[in-house]
Design an enzyme around this catalytic site. Structure first.
Site, mmCIF file in Angstrom:
data_model
loop_
_atom_site.group_PDB
_atom_site.id
_atom_site.type_symbol
_atom_site.label_atom_id
_atom_site.label_comp_id
_atom_site.label_asym_id
_atom_site.label_seq_id
_atom_site.Cartn_x
_atom_site.Cartn_y
_atom_site.Cartn_z
ATOM 1 N N CYS A 169 0.809 -1.079 -0.041
ATOM 2 C CA CYS A 169 0.032 -0.069 0.040
ATOM 3 C C CYS A 169 0.859 1.228 -0.009
ATOM 4 O O CYS A 169 0.534 2.308 -0.708
ATOM 5 C CB CYS A 169 -0.982 -0.019 1.015
ATOM 6 S SG CYS A 169 -0.102 -0.369 2.679
ATOM 7 N N HIS B 67 -1.662 6.815 4.621
ATOM 8 C CA HIS B 67 -0.311 6.569 4.487
ATOM 9 C C HIS B 67 0.405 7.756 4.258
ATOM 10 O O HIS B 67 0.092 8.246 2.864
ATOM 11 C CB HIS B 67 0.131 5.258 3.923
ATOM 12 C CG HIS B 67 -0.156 3.967 4.587
ATOM 13 N ND1 HIS B 67 -0.667 4.130 5.812
ATOM 14 C CD2 HIS B 67 0.221 2.706 4.058
ATOM 15 C CE1 HIS B 67 -0.776 2.600 6.268
ATOM 16 N NE2 HIS B 67 -0.246 2.005 5.048
#
Lengths: 352, 352
Positions: free
Chosen positions: A130, A256
């Protein structure tokens, strides 16, 4: 050709939930959609495309008649069930790390290397880590213009990357800390207030940052850091790319972020980089510090693109650029990327 | 010679409070200690060295008979009052950014360049930026062995770096969020829950990271990022050092962390680096990921040294090292460094 049949394996998990939301909101390319769970007691129905769809426990015959299966399950389950599905004629798009570095499995971020999806001798296509995915959305278009030589990365990764249990643990810890305004200033006070329930983490997540994600590998590198290097090299097709990453968990629920220092083969200015990124697919440019515009989890959560900003030419190297990227790790970081790859596979089969 | 007289200017501020704690616990080199406040209404007493000491409002005559004054006040106040003190024969040790880059003011981290304290033509010595100080504690000893060429830095900075108001705002925001376990997963939910009171920050600090600290300077760099470059160059005596920093505020109360990628002139191994750092003054090595030992704010808060760990040789460059540093920004980052410089000045005067 009739619209292809899709199976969503892990439909009852957090990423599977986002997959179902995406299938409900994106242009519909699928005929039947089957929802599948690792849980043998599954049997409830879950919403998908506006109707409740029954969830079946995973079994070999569930894959009969399926064209594409998208997997969001832990690595061991992916390793076991993906070949079973392939055996039944299914193309598997796997979001786990199980097959990412296998030479006969393409590793795909559609905006970066969509053509790689075509050559899949094992019948499996992998989605990337990710953090790597969000970061490459910004790095790849710059690479195509200026020739990437080196990446130095530091991440700020959300607890949802560790699953729902990670989210729950952070919320629990915040509840325990809330109200005591003295906490965080004295030795050991946060550890004491949080107690022993660290969930999937190695240390308290509230009022802390934890420079460790994944497992230990050679040389002291975490598996997450090693993945960022190896997957970047594979997706960009740059086997000699120099990469150093430090991966750090921060007390953020979703989103993130990555501080990127990228060295290119040619000189470039921040304005030239902004022009490239303004036209890059899946990228949103947020780069006006005076107007408080920079990429942040509070804004990127729940959105599809990689948010890119803080673009600066390195003060001491005209070929290097510093910038900051934030992406929703549940969407482009996993569910969205997997769904996009599945759509690519479906469109390509149609074309044949 | 009698023990010198010290003035603590800003003794009622958060860093001043840590200064008084340090004066109470370190080997005593001072005779009289005068506590001084910018607040004209000051007049209370504050504890220092086990007794309550009256706090005087700042005025020129307060500096009469003082040998060394340590300043923790905002830049404009430092710019005004430091020359007033010098005029009265005082050596000023200033913790603000006011004089750091002046060519006739030494910029000092005692463990790194203590000799610089001797040449102070303006009667002023500066302490460095808190993030730079903690980072250089680890970088300098490696530089002395292997010759530093380049630094790429990403910071994880605590809210106490923005003063008590920063700490209060984070605690307020945490109280507002606590109890709602759904927050952090949907667009805009954290901004809505936190409300408009962002205090000294540009965005919510709870459940977020904010890639902006300080003011905008040329080329899109924040003042904090520019300070890390310029102060590192000055303290290390490396005017051509290549430095790129990205400075990010994180929801931590106290403890600044830095992900460091350092390129040297010579090859080095992680073990060689560990050996150097194990013997470095003011450094504590915490580098055993399997035992959950890495530098973190929850452990470094309230302690003097820079915590260093996650030491890895770069996979693609035998001359480069990646590591992680955490230091208490209120102690070595500011109060401790200032007190140490003042002690150096006092010892050196004694020697003359």
């Amino acid at each position: 050709m009739a619209q292809p049949t899709l199976a969503v394996v892990g439909a009852d998990r957090p990423v599977g939930t986002v997959m179902r939301e995406l299938l409900s909101s994106r242009r519909n390319v699928w005929g039947e959609v089957r929802l599948v769970s690792l849980d043998p007691a599954a049997g409830v129905s879950l919403p998908c495309r506006g109707v409740d769809v029954p969830v079946s426990p995973v079994a070999p015959e569930i894959f009969d008649g399926v064209d594409v299966a998208i997997f969001d399950v832990p690595e061991p389950a992916a390793e076991y069930w993906a070949p079973v599905a392939v055996e039944r004629g299914v193309t598997v798009v796997d979001g786990s790390a199980a097959f990412r570095m296998a030479p006969d499995v393409p590793l795909v971020v559609p905006e970066v290397n969509r053509q790689a999806v075509r050559r899949r001798p094992r019948g499996i296509v992998s989605g990337a880590n990710c953090t790597t995915t969000s970061m490459l959305m910004a790095v790849a278009p710059l690479h195509h213009e200026y020739g990437l030589r080196e990446l130095t990365l530091a991440s700020y990764q959300a607890v949802s990357g560790a699953g729902q249990v990670g989210v729950d643990v952070l919320h629990d810890q915040i509840s325990k800390l809330a109200g005591d305004r003295t906490l965080g200033s004295r030795p050991g006070d946060v550890r004491q207030a949080v107690g022993d329930d660290l969930g999937p983490f190695r240390a308290p997540m509230a009022l802390n940052v934890v420079p460790w994600i994944g497992d230990l590998t050679d040389g002291g590198w975490s598996s997450e850091e090693r993945e960022m290097r190896n997957e970047s090299r594979k997706i960009l097709g740059l086997p000699d790319l120099k990469v150093s990453a430090t991966c750090v968990r921060v007390p953020v629920v979703t989103g993130h972020s990555i501080a990127v220092h990228a060295v290119f083969g040619a000189e470039l200015s921040a304005d030239e980089a902004r022009k490239v990124l303004r036209n890059a697919p899946g990228v949103i440019l947020v780069d006006d510090p005076e107007a408080d515009e920079f990429p942040m989890p509070v804004d990127a959560v729940g959105t599809d693109p990689s948010w890119v900003g803080r673009i600066r030419r390195a003060m001491d190297d005209p070929r290097a650029l510093d910038f900051f990227v934030t992406g929703d790790n549940m969407r482009k970081g996993s569910a969205l990327n997997t769904v996009q790859i599945a759509e690519l596979v479906a469109m390509e089969s149609e074309r044949r």
